[in-house]
Design an enzyme around this catalytic site. Sequence first.
Site, PDB file in Angstrom:
ATOM      1  N   TYR A  74       8.501  61.473  15.770  1.00 13.58           N
ATOM      2  CA  TYR A  74       8.312  59.964  15.734  1.00 13.58           C
ATOM      3  C   TYR A  74       9.144  59.441  14.652  1.00 13.58           C
ATOM      4  CZ  TYR A  74       6.278  55.453  15.060  1.00 13.58           C
ATOM      5  OH  TYR A  74       6.230  53.937  14.792  1.00 13.58           O
ATOM      6  N   SER A 118      11.416  50.571  14.985  1.00 12.05           N
ATOM      7  CA  SER A 118      10.498  50.398  16.060  1.00 12.05           C
ATOM      8  C   SER A 118      11.461  50.253  17.576  1.00 12.05           C
ATOM      9  CB  SER A 118       9.572  49.281  16.250  1.00 12.05           C
ATOM     10  OG  SER A 118       8.109  49.766  15.908  1.00 12.05           O
ATOM     11  N   LYS A 177      11.729  53.024  19.899  1.00  6.84           N
ATOM     12  CA  LYS A 177      10.485  52.997  20.905  1.00  6.84           C
ATOM     13  C   LYS A 177      11.320  52.862  22.292  1.00  6.84           C
ATOM     14  CE  LYS A 177       6.524  51.891  18.085  1.00  6.84           C
ATOM     15  NZ  LYS A 177       6.877  51.752  16.558  1.00  6.84           N
ATOM     16  N   TYR A 191       5.724  42.735  19.641  1.00  6.87           N
ATOM     17  CA  TYR A 191       4.248  42.790  19.042  1.00  6.87           C
ATOM     18  C   TYR A 191       3.368  41.670  19.527  1.00  6.87           C
ATOM     19  CZ  TYR A 191       6.686  46.203  16.344  1.00  6.87           C
ATOM     20  OH  TYR A 191       7.249  47.239  15.929  1.00  6.87           O
ATOM     21  N   VAL A 242      10.802  47.088  12.107  1.00  9.02           N
ATOM     22  CA  VAL A 242      10.595  46.519  10.628  1.00  9.02           C
ATOM     23  C   VAL A 242      11.862  46.788   9.626  1.00  9.02           C
ATOM     24  CG1 VAL A 242       8.029  46.441  10.945  1.00  9.02           C
ATOM     25  CG2 VAL A 242       9.329  48.608   9.998  1.00  9.02           C
TER      26      VAL A 242
HETATM   27  N1  GLU Z   1       8.458  53.287  11.589  1.00 12.22           N
HETATM   28  C1  GLU Z   1       7.553  52.261  11.524  1.00 12.22           C
HETATM   29  C2  GLU Z   1       6.018  52.383  11.577  1.00 12.22           C
HETATM   30  O1  GLU Z   1       5.762  53.498  12.419  1.00 12.22           O
HETATM   31  C3  GLU Z   1       8.104  51.368  12.837  1.00 12.22           C
HETATM   32  C4  GLU Z   1       7.375  50.176  12.742  1.00 12.22           C
HETATM   33  C5  GLU Z   1       8.183  48.788  13.403  1.00 12.22           C
HETATM   34  O2  GLU Z   1       9.486  48.935  13.009  1.00 12.22           O
HETATM   35  O3  GLU Z   1       7.538  48.021  13.894  1.00 12.22           O
HETATM   36  O4  GLU Z   1       5.309  51.882  10.941  1.00 12.22           O
END
Ligand code: GLU
Length: 308
Positions: free
Chosen positions: A190, A66, A69, A242, A260
Amino acid sequence: MDLEKIAQSLDKVLDAGRREIPFGEVADYIPELAKSDKNALGIAIADRSGQVYSAGDVETRFTVQSISKVITLSIALETCGYDAVFQRVGMEPSGEAFNSIVELDLVSGKPYNPMINSGAIAVTDLLMGKINFTQMLDISRKLMRDDSIRLDEKVFRSEMDHCERNRAIGWLLKSKGIIENDVDEILKLYTAMCSLSVNACSLANLGLTLACDGADPVTWERVLSSDTVKVVKTIMLTCGMYDGSGQFAVEVGLPTKSGVGGGLLSVVDKLMGIGIYGPSLDKKGNCIAGGAMLRYLSSKFRLHMFQN
Ligand code: GLU
């Protein structure tokens, strides 16, 4: 700010993190991530001279997940502009898990923010046809001053084979008319961005680029505009951890984004970037040891952005 002192304390910082590792778990909803070494832990700090101080497992490559992002949002702001981005995604913390669907369906007409999956998928859709993965990889390498960054094919395939939830988010976004392109194609881009393999030093360098207003601190080449970096850092502060973002902002006070895969990217504005790797995650999906390490650093060296 005595960077030498911070550099000398990194072993203690690691100790503060190590104590938390047993209380977390490695992410296993992407099977390839379940293979990570739960006890791995590393920290890197990049200062304005470009010098990187590090301790622990800083060479280990892991997927950025993530934290991508932050990069995708930056590229979208540069390519499509502020209005186009925030027409399709909000800028409020969701108070829900990173892969939540409920608030998207029941409460809001668009994803809450670009740091959760629904928001990042919507932002990725905006970029489709304007920029391709190779170009995004190139920008990522520049932002992290790391030419070895590449796509981790195994993690990419593993996630594509198990991304039912993101697929559901994609179709929900499509049903609401928020995204336009083919859901599978959006998810490929993505997921590819989530599957970039980095290390703690790459993340520290990304933090440093953001700390330096979007310019490479050594060559002073501008990679991102000042306006983009202002927006990105603010959203990292309010939404980067988050549903733990509020408490983290109070306790640490540094714009930070988790992934994650175990990565944490943190920005000490105007001073340095911090990159952490520790795949043991807390219940919200944030690196559990990294949270403790940043709390330790912030309080010992008064790094909180609202404290002198
Ligand atoms: N590729 C992961 C997903 O879309 C990223 C989530 C994360 O790192 O929080 O679930």
